[in-house]
Motif scaffolding. Sequence first.
Motif, mmCIF file in Angstrom:
data_model
loop_
_atom_site.group_PDB
_atom_site.id
_atom_site.type_symbol
_atom_site.label_atom_id
_atom_site.label_comp_id
_atom_site.label_asym_id
_atom_site.label_seq_id
_atom_site.Cartn_x
_atom_site.Cartn_y
_atom_site.Cartn_z
ATOM 1 N N LYS A 24 8.730 -30.553 -29.263
ATOM 2 C CA LYS A 24 8.879 -30.205 -30.656
ATOM 3 C C LYS A 24 9.394 -28.777 -30.783
ATOM 4 O O LYS A 24 9.748 -28.037 -29.266
ATOM 5 C CB LYS A 24 7.376 -29.860 -31.128
ATOM 6 N N ARG A 25 10.652 -28.360 -31.493
ATOM 7 C CA ARG A 25 10.984 -27.333 -30.832
ATOM 8 C C ARG A 25 11.286 -25.989 -32.486
ATOM 9 O O ARG A 25 11.202 -27.184 -33.321
ATOM 10 C CB ARG A 25 12.717 -26.836 -30.890
ATOM 11 N N THR A 26 11.071 -24.655 -32.725
ATOM 12 C CA THR A 26 10.781 -23.793 -33.687
ATOM 13 C C THR A 26 12.263 -23.031 -33.819
ATOM 14 O O THR A 26 12.412 -22.655 -32.262
ATOM 15 C CB THR A 26 9.036 -23.020 -33.373
ATOM 16 N N THR A 27 12.413 -22.804 -34.556
ATOM 17 C CA THR A 27 13.461 -22.282 -34.448
ATOM 18 C C THR A 27 13.733 -21.439 -36.632
ATOM 19 O O THR A 27 12.821 -22.096 -36.965
ATOM 20 C CB THR A 27 15.002 -23.207 -34.842
ATOM 21 N N MET A 28 14.835 -20.651 -36.434
ATOM 22 C CA MET A 28 14.488 -19.616 -37.772
ATOM 23 C C MET A 28 16.239 -20.689 -38.723
ATOM 24 O O MET A 28 16.652 -20.546 -38.425
ATOM 25 C CB MET A 28 15.107 -18.755 -37.935
ATOM 26 N N PHE A 34 11.456 -23.319 -39.428
ATOM 27 C CA PHE A 34 11.605 -25.090 -39.282
ATOM 28 C C PHE A 34 11.132 -25.619 -37.985
ATOM 29 O O PHE A 34 10.974 -24.818 -36.990
ATOM 30 C CB PHE A 34 13.512 -25.105 -39.560
ATOM 31 N N ASP A 35 9.932 -26.257 -38.017
ATOM 32 C CA ASP A 35 9.347 -26.582 -37.309
ATOM 33 C C ASP A 35 9.902 -28.257 -37.085
ATOM 34 O O ASP A 35 9.755 -29.370 -37.983
ATOM 35 C CB ASP A 35 7.879 -27.104 -37.164
ATOM 36 N N ILE A 36 10.600 -28.723 -35.564
ATOM 37 C CA ILE A 36 10.866 -29.990 -35.054
ATOM 38 C C ILE A 36 11.276 -31.102 -34.550
ATOM 39 O O ILE A 36 10.610 -30.495 -33.366
ATOM 40 C CB ILE A 36 12.987 -29.802 -35.487
ATOM 41 N N GLU A 52 20.936 -31.925 -33.162
ATOM 42 C CA GLU A 52 21.700 -32.658 -34.434
ATOM 43 C C GLU A 52 20.921 -32.534 -35.043
ATOM 44 O O GLU A 52 21.561 -31.877 -36.583
ATOM 45 C CB GLU A 52 22.110 -34.237 -34.150
ATOM 46 N N ALA A 53 19.641 -32.481 -35.182
ATOM 47 C CA ALA A 53 19.475 -32.327 -36.980
ATOM 48 C C ALA A 53 19.227 -30.405 -36.798
ATOM 49 O O ALA A 53 19.824 -30.323 -38.120
ATOM 50 C CB ALA A 53 17.359 -32.065 -36.473
ATOM 51 N N ILE A 54 19.032 -29.257 -36.189
ATOM 52 C CA ILE A 54 19.539 -27.529 -36.233
ATOM 53 C C ILE A 54 21.247 -28.159 -37.062
ATOM 54 O O ILE A 54 21.821 -27.320 -38.078
ATOM 55 C CB ILE A 54 19.202 -27.210 -35.183
ATOM 56 N N GLU A 55 21.652 -29.442 -36.118
ATOM 57 C CA GLU A 55 23.403 -28.929 -36.500
ATOM 58 C C GLU A 55 23.796 -28.986 -37.817
ATOM 59 O O GLU A 55 24.372 -28.935 -39.061
ATOM 60 C CB GLU A 55 24.724 -30.088 -36.175
ATOM 61 N N GLU A 56 22.493 -30.212 -38.655
ATOM 62 C CA GLU A 56 22.639 -30.459 -40.206
ATOM 63 C C GLU A 56 21.860 -29.668 -40.584
ATOM 64 O O GLU A 56 22.612 -29.173 -41.952
ATOM 65 C CB GLU A 56 22.501 -31.799 -40.260
ATOM 66 N N ILE A 57 20.466 -28.907 -40.262
ATOM 67 C CA ILE A 57 20.628 -28.161 -41.495
ATOM 68 C C ILE A 57 21.416 -26.781 -41.353
ATOM 69 O O ILE A 57 21.766 -25.882 -42.815
ATOM 70 C CB ILE A 57 19.316 -27.850 -40.634
ATOM 71 N N TYR A 174 15.554 -30.382 -49.184
ATOM 72 C CA TYR A 174 16.926 -31.404 -49.597
ATOM 73 C C TYR A 174 17.235 -31.118 -47.682
ATOM 74 O O TYR A 174 17.034 -32.529 -47.272
ATOM 75 C CB TYR A 174 17.982 -30.725 -50.236
ATOM 76 N N ALA A 175 16.818 -30.201 -47.110
ATOM 77 C CA ALA A 175 17.591 -30.089 -45.748
ATOM 78 C C ALA A 175 16.982 -31.044 -44.919
ATOM 79 O O ALA A 175 17.066 -31.245 -43.862
ATOM 80 C CB ALA A 175 17.695 -28.903 -45.022
ATOM 81 N N ALA A 176 15.195 -30.872 -45.083
ATOM 82 C CA ALA A 176 14.121 -31.647 -44.413
ATOM 83 C C ALA A 176 14.679 -32.962 -44.465
ATOM 84 O O ALA A 176 14.413 -33.603 -43.936
ATOM 85 C CB ALA A 176 12.613 -31.548 -45.415
#
Length: 333
Positions: A24-28, A34-36, A52-57, A174-176
């Motif tokens: 799990k990673r938490t970021t703004m 966002f918690d991934i 890669e999820a963060i790059e997409e968002i 949408y980003a999720a």
Amino acid sequence: MIKKSLLALILLSSIFCSAQKLRKRTTMLMGSRFDITIVSTDSLTAENRINEAIEEITRIENLISDWKSDSQVSEVNQNAGIRAVKVDKEVFDLTKRALYISQLTNGAFDISYAAMDKIWRFDDTMTEMPSPEVIQKSVEKVGYQNIILDSIQSTIFLKKQGMKIGFGSIGKGYAADKAREIMQSKGVLSGIINASGDMATWGTQTDGTNWNIGITNPFKTNDLVAIVPLKTEAVTTSGSYEKFVEFNGQRYSHIINPKTGYPATGLVSVTVFGPSAEMANGFSTSIIVLGQDEGLKLIDQFSDYSCLIITDKGKVIKSKKFRFKMKASKIKK
């Protein structure tokens, strides 16, 4: 119109299978938390997938954020009343879907809310209600009917100068959805993308059980009114209990009706379940504005979506398609 609060908690199982690891990673991102969370057999691969999820968002944020001056949405807003702006198909299609929700709800949801004057403050500094004249003026530039789409040219035109569109609500949903799609395409079999309460889930926990999503009690925020199991699904919550003002004993939500300029009243929490976090967010926000009766009529038109409503009196109401068990029909305030 819409500012979401984190109104749902992820309850993760504490029993982990040795073959799988939870990362799990938490970021703004997009101005929100966002918690991934993903499940993987390999720690390094998991970290790369989260990147890669963060790059997409981040990619989506750069396209649609109206607070970034170089985004396509900002260019559309800067040219309101002047000219149509050509945008990527992705931005065009997202705008088209937002207009669909606007039309479906007769403006209870409206992406042109971004032009609304910020006359309501929910930071304890308001001492009196704005006058009717000020409230009426605050929505002069709002109106989805004045958004013109050209599918052949892929352009968006805002007819009135001063108009703005914004995706501060369904944009995170949408980003999720897109981050989940990317993870699934990369072979990640399980996880949760939590965009400040807009959640997209897939797969199961490390022990093979469903993800458990807790819905906050709006009157006692340390308690839960329900814990629901999810696999591949989305859930969003819109509510008024974290940000509101009170005048003469009446609570006014931070969710503003874009047609009238007045805050929504009557409902303190609406949680929507369905396949898409984007669409679920549009529904949850709209139902807060529409109220119980019209909100239920809206959600019941869609077989893949259901909702749980909590009124300001503590009454708990389920839509027809709501499949989870609820013990209480009323919660104490």
